[in-house]
Design a protein around this motif. Structure first.
Motif, PDB file in Angstrom:
ATOM      1  N   VAL A   1       3.697  52.696  75.845  1.00 57.85           N
ATOM      2  CA  VAL A   1       3.577  52.983  74.485  1.00 57.85           C
ATOM      3  C   VAL A   1       4.917  53.431  73.979  1.00 57.85           C
ATOM      4  CG1 VAL A   1       2.962  55.202  73.315  1.00 57.85           C
ATOM      5  CG2 VAL A   1       1.330  54.313  75.146  1.00 57.85           C
ATOM      6  N   MET A   2       5.430  53.026  72.730  1.00 59.67           N
ATOM      7  CA  MET A   2       6.743  53.301  72.270  1.00 59.67           C
ATOM      8  C   MET A   2       6.363  53.867  70.738  1.00 59.67           C
ATOM      9  SD  MET A   2       8.935  50.285  73.744  1.00 59.67           S
ATOM     10  CE  MET A   2      10.438  51.169  73.542  1.00 59.67           C
ATOM     11  N   ARG A   3       7.381  54.564  70.421  1.00 63.41           N
ATOM     12  CA  ARG A   3       7.259  55.087  68.975  1.00 63.41           C
ATOM     13  C   ARG A   3       8.436  53.798  68.210  1.00 63.41           C
ATOM     14  NH1 ARG A   3       7.930  61.247  68.569  1.00 63.41           N
ATOM     15  NH2 ARG A   3       7.646  60.787  66.484  1.00 63.41           N
ATOM     16  N   PHE A   4       8.331  53.898  66.817  1.00 61.05           N
ATOM     17  CA  PHE A   4       8.840  53.067  66.170  1.00 61.05           C
ATOM     18  C   PHE A   4      10.430  52.927  66.423  1.00 61.05           C
ATOM     19  CE2 PHE A   4      11.412  51.400  62.507  1.00 61.05           C
ATOM     20  CZ  PHE A   4      10.478  50.161  62.052  1.00 61.05           C
ATOM     21  N   ASN A   5      11.269  54.209  66.510  1.00 59.88           N
ATOM     22  CA  ASN A   5      12.659  54.272  66.616  1.00 59.88           C
ATOM     23  C   ASN A   5      12.827  53.925  68.203  1.00 59.88           C
ATOM     24  OD1 ASN A   5      13.391  55.010  64.047  1.00 59.88           O
ATOM     25  ND2 ASN A   5      13.003  57.136  64.426  1.00 59.88           N
ATOM     26  N   GLU A   6      12.247  54.095  69.204  1.00 58.90           N
ATOM     27  CA  GLU A   6      12.268  53.586  70.446  1.00 58.90           C
ATOM     28  C   GLU A   6      12.240  52.105  70.464  1.00 58.90           C
ATOM     29  OE1 GLU A   6      10.382  56.911  73.200  1.00 58.90           O
ATOM     30  OE2 GLU A   6       8.911  55.693  72.351  1.00 58.90           O
TER      31      GLU A   6
ATOM     32  N   ARG B   1      -1.559  50.471  66.421  1.00 62.88           N
ATOM     33  CA  ARG B   1      -0.678  51.574  66.074  1.00 62.88           C
ATOM     34  C   ARG B   1      -1.546  52.892  66.018  1.00 62.88           C
ATOM     35  NH1 ARG B   1       0.081  53.879  60.840  1.00 62.88           N
ATOM     36  NH2 ARG B   1       2.180  53.971  60.307  1.00 62.88           N
ATOM     37  N   GLU B   2      -1.164  53.690  66.425  1.00 59.25           N
ATOM     38  CA  GLU B   2      -1.888  55.120  66.404  1.00 59.25           C
ATOM     39  C   GLU B   2      -1.096  56.014  65.849  1.00 59.25           C
ATOM     40  OE1 GLU B   2      -4.466  58.109  69.432  1.00 59.25           O
ATOM     41  OE2 GLU B   2      -3.286  56.314  70.345  1.00 59.25           O
ATOM     42  N   GLU B   3      -1.708  56.655  64.910  1.00 60.84           N
ATOM     43  CA  GLU B   3      -0.992  57.575  63.826  1.00 60.84           C
ATOM     44  C   GLU B   3      -1.394  59.092  64.161  1.00 60.84           C
ATOM     45  OE1 GLU B   3      -0.054  58.634  59.203  1.00 60.84           O
ATOM     46  OE2 GLU B   3      -0.504  56.464  59.799  1.00 60.84           O
ATOM     47  N   PHE B   4      -0.431  60.049  64.476  1.00 62.53           N
ATOM     48  CA  PHE B   4      -0.974  61.381  64.846  1.00 62.53           C
ATOM     49  C   PHE B   4      -0.606  62.235  63.594  1.00 62.53           C
ATOM     50  CE2 PHE B   4       0.160  59.196  68.561  1.00 62.53           C
ATOM     51  CZ  PHE B   4      -0.931  59.681  69.570  1.00 62.53           C
ATOM     52  N   PRO B   5      -1.646  62.933  63.044  1.00 64.19           N
ATOM     53  CA  PRO B   5      -1.519  63.752  61.801  1.00 64.19           C
ATOM     54  C   PRO B   5      -0.839  65.006  62.176  1.00 64.19           C
ATOM     55  CG  PRO B   5      -3.697  64.182  62.662  1.00 64.19           C
ATOM     56  CD  PRO B   5      -2.938  63.266  63.519  1.00 64.19           C
TER      57      PRO B   5
ATOM     58  N   VAL C   1       3.582  67.044  61.368  1.00 68.01           N
ATOM     59  CA  VAL C   1       4.787  67.080  60.813  1.00 68.01           C
ATOM     60  C   VAL C   1       5.836  67.453  61.784  1.00 68.01           C
ATOM     61  CG1 VAL C   1       6.149  68.350  59.003  1.00 68.01           C
ATOM     62  CG2 VAL C   1       3.700  68.099  58.817  1.00 68.01           C
ATOM     63  N   PRO C   2       6.895  66.494  62.061  1.00 70.46           N
ATOM     64  CA  PRO C   2       6.920  65.111  61.223  1.00 70.46           C
ATOM     65  C   PRO C   2       5.939  64.172  61.746  1.00 70.46           C
ATOM     66  CG  PRO C   2       8.685  65.488  62.886  1.00 70.46           C
ATOM     67  CD  PRO C   2       8.049  66.739  62.849  1.00 70.46           C
ATOM     68  N   PRO C   3       5.765  63.328  60.908  1.00 69.20           N
ATOM     69  CA  PRO C   3       4.823  62.131  61.253  1.00 69.20           C
ATOM     70  C   PRO C   3       5.001  61.545  62.708  1.00 69.20           C
ATOM     71  CG  PRO C   3       5.125  62.057  59.014  1.00 69.20           C
ATOM     72  CD  PRO C   3       6.234  62.839  59.722  1.00 69.20           C
ATOM     73  N   LYS C   4       3.932  61.281  63.515  1.00 67.31           N
ATOM     74  CA  LYS C   4       4.370  60.463  64.554  1.00 67.31           C
ATOM     75  C   LYS C   4       3.237  59.307  64.818  1.00 67.31           C
ATOM     76  CE  LYS C   4       3.674  61.494  69.818  1.00 67.31           C
ATOM     77  NZ  LYS C   4       3.457  62.027  70.849  1.00 67.31           N
ATOM     78  N   VAL C   5       3.886  58.158  65.125  1.00 65.27           N
ATOM     79  CA  VAL C   5       3.224  57.003  65.372  1.00 65.27           C
ATOM     80  C   VAL C   5       3.825  56.364  66.641  1.00 65.27           C
ATOM     81  CG1 VAL C   5       2.627  54.665  64.213  1.00 65.27           C
ATOM     82  CG2 VAL C   5       3.238  56.651  62.764  1.00 65.27           C
ATOM     83  N   GLU C   6       2.669  55.988  67.297  1.00 63.28           N
ATOM     84  CA  GLU C   6       2.746  55.167  68.468  1.00 63.28           C
ATOM     85  C   GLU C   6       2.317  53.715  68.476  1.00 63.28           C
ATOM     86  OE1 GLU C   6       2.789  58.789  71.788  1.00 63.28           O
ATOM     87  OE2 GLU C   6       1.210  57.663  71.628  1.00 63.28           O
TER      88      GLU C   6
END
Length: 112
Positions: free
Chosen positions: A41-46, A74-78, A80-85
């Motif tokens: 699992v990785m985030r966009f910036n990673e 793509r999993e988006e977590f509601p 702040v700040p937004p988190k997407v994995e």
């Protein structure tokens, strides 16, 4: 039985080989698959940092295409700040033996 992946007279795009090329085509898709297979699992910036030479726009486009092809989840977590994995789907993981074979070929044939 025809042993060739692209039978004589067939259009490349109408073959399994052509389909695989269309799914993996692009400069970064196999690299994205590699990073996601290594890190689960990785985030966009990673991902962007791991690849190093990709623009945010290109990474975004590649991930959207791979998600549409069923390779990436793509999993988006509601929050702040937004988190997407991002992670590989089962379909994406099914490509790992192909990437492993490419790695083996490179190890045998590369001049390092």
């Amino acid at each position: 039985m025809d042993d060739t992946c692209v039978p004589t007279g067939a259009k490349l795009r109408d073959t399994g080989f052509g389909y695989t090329l269309s799914v993996l085509g692009g400069k970064y898709k196999m690299i994205i698959l590699y990073w996601l297979s290594e890190h689960k699992v990785m985030r966009f910036n990673e991902l962007a940092r791991g690849i190093g030479t990709i623009t945010f726009k290109t990474l975004s486009v590649m991930l959207k295409e791979m998600e549409a092809d069923g390779l990436v989840r793509r999993e988006e977590f509601p929050q702040v700040p937004p988190k997407v994995e991002y992670s590989l789907t089962e379909r994406g993981r099914s490509l790992m033996p192909l990437l492993d074979r490419m790695c083996e070929w490179g190890e045998r044939n590369g001049s390092f």
